[in-house]
Design a protein around this motif. Structure first.
Motif, PDB file in Angstrom:
ATOM      1  N   ALA A   1       0.849  -1.202   0.000  1.00  0.00           N
ATOM      2  CA  ALA A   1       0.000   0.000   0.000  1.00  0.00           C
ATOM      3  C   ALA A   1       0.880   1.245   0.000  1.00  0.00           C
ATOM      4  N   GLY A   2       0.335   2.327  -0.542  1.00  0.00           N
ATOM      5  CA  GLY A   2       1.043   3.601  -0.496  1.00  0.00           C
ATOM      6  C   GLY A   2       0.432   4.562   0.506  1.00  0.00           C
ATOM      7  N   TYR A   3      -0.823   4.213   0.957  1.00  0.00           N
ATOM      8  CA  TYR A   3      -1.521   5.108   1.880  1.00  0.00           C
ATOM      9  C   TYR A   3      -2.468   4.297   2.746  1.00  0.00           C
ATOM     10  N   ILE A   4      -2.415   4.531   4.060  1.00  0.00           N
ATOM     11  CA  ILE A   4      -3.328   3.872   4.997  1.00  0.00           C
ATOM     12  C   ILE A   4      -3.888   4.946   5.927  1.00  0.00           C
ATOM     13  N   ASP A   5      -5.217   5.009   6.028  1.00  0.00           N
ATOM     14  CA  ASP A   5      -5.877   6.003   6.881  1.00  0.00           C
ATOM     15  C   ASP A   5      -6.552   5.277   8.041  1.00  0.00           C
TER      16      ASP A   5
END
Length: 259
Positions: free
Chosen positions: A245-249
């Protein structure tokens, strides 16, 4: 019969002191005034003599608490000079001079009679680095206190997203930085080892985002242990599927956004 028509009551008359009685009083007052003036002159003369007396000439300076700042620099900043009368020194002004050194948080200067001076300093400790157009050390209180140069250690957590002026003057920005420093102090030890922290982006409204290699993890503020545990489960799931992944919120309740 007595006619009271034109009667006027006699007022009481006061006797003025005669010249013979007034003279001793004036003489006494003059003597008292002369005595007061003489005592004042004598006191002023004595005070001046004390401030210039060689008996109180500075001979020894003791400096304690210094770590990064050298003893010689502290003495120079204080303005103290051997041979000066220690009673004539302005201690508060000397302390302010020492505190102009970025590493010095507080300085206390005391006289040690008859010929000594004691200087105690408390130095700041870096806790993180604020990256703006340049780099500034932050202390644990969240205040930028020194611009880094080539001799300074850069191995501290790196904070971005705020200017130096924001941190110094904006209450929301200051609170955001303090929350971030709290996270660093209490929660970083539980952060996943496979995600080494390279940078922490701080937003006064949205909280923190942590950068690790090519991954950004948005963690916001608060409930850090819960969020870190959710992050571990996401990483395990991604690893099991062979995905990255490049982004985790992690800021949404009950769900995680992964892109």
């Amino acid at each position: 019969m007595r006619d009271y028509k034109d009667y006027r009551p006699r007022g009481k008359t006061s006797k003025k002191p005669s010249g013979k009685k007034l003279a001793p009083r004036l003489l006494k007052a003059g003597l008292v005034l002369t005595l007061i003036l003489a005592l004042g002159i004598a006191a002023g003369y004595s005070y001046k003599r004390i401030l210039t007396a060689k008996y109180f000439a500075l001979k020894e300076i003791v400096v304690t608490g210094e770590k990064r700042v050298k003893r010689e620099e502290i003495i120079t900043l204080s303005g103290a000079r051997v041979g000066e009368n220690i009673l004539a020194m302005g201690l508060n002004e000397m302390a302010r001079g020492i505190e102009s050194q970025p590493w010095v948080e507080r300085a206390t200067v005391r006289r040690v009679l008859p010929r000594g001076l004691s200087i105690a300093v408390n130095e700041r400790e870096p806790f993180a680095i604020l990256k703006t157009d340049t780099l500034f050390y932050l202390d644990r209180g969240g205040m930028p206190f020194k611009e880094l140069d080539s001799s300074d250690d850069p191995r501290y957590p790196l904070l971005t997203g705020m200017s130096k002026e924001d941190v110094e003057n904006d209450e929301l920005a200051r609170d955001a930085v303090m929350n971030t420093l709290d996270f660093i102090e209490t929660e970083v030890s539980g952060w996943p080892d496979e995600l080494p922290i390279s940078e922490i982006k701080v937003n006064r409204n949205q909280g923190m985002s942590i950068l690790s290699n090519n991954l950004e993890v948005k963690i916001g503020f608060g409930e850090y242990k819960v969020k870190i545990e959710r992050l571990r489960r996401v990483l395990e799931d991604l690893k099991g599927k062979g995905k990255k992944a490049g982004y985790i919120d992690l800021t949404y309740t009950g769900q995680v956004v992964v892109r």
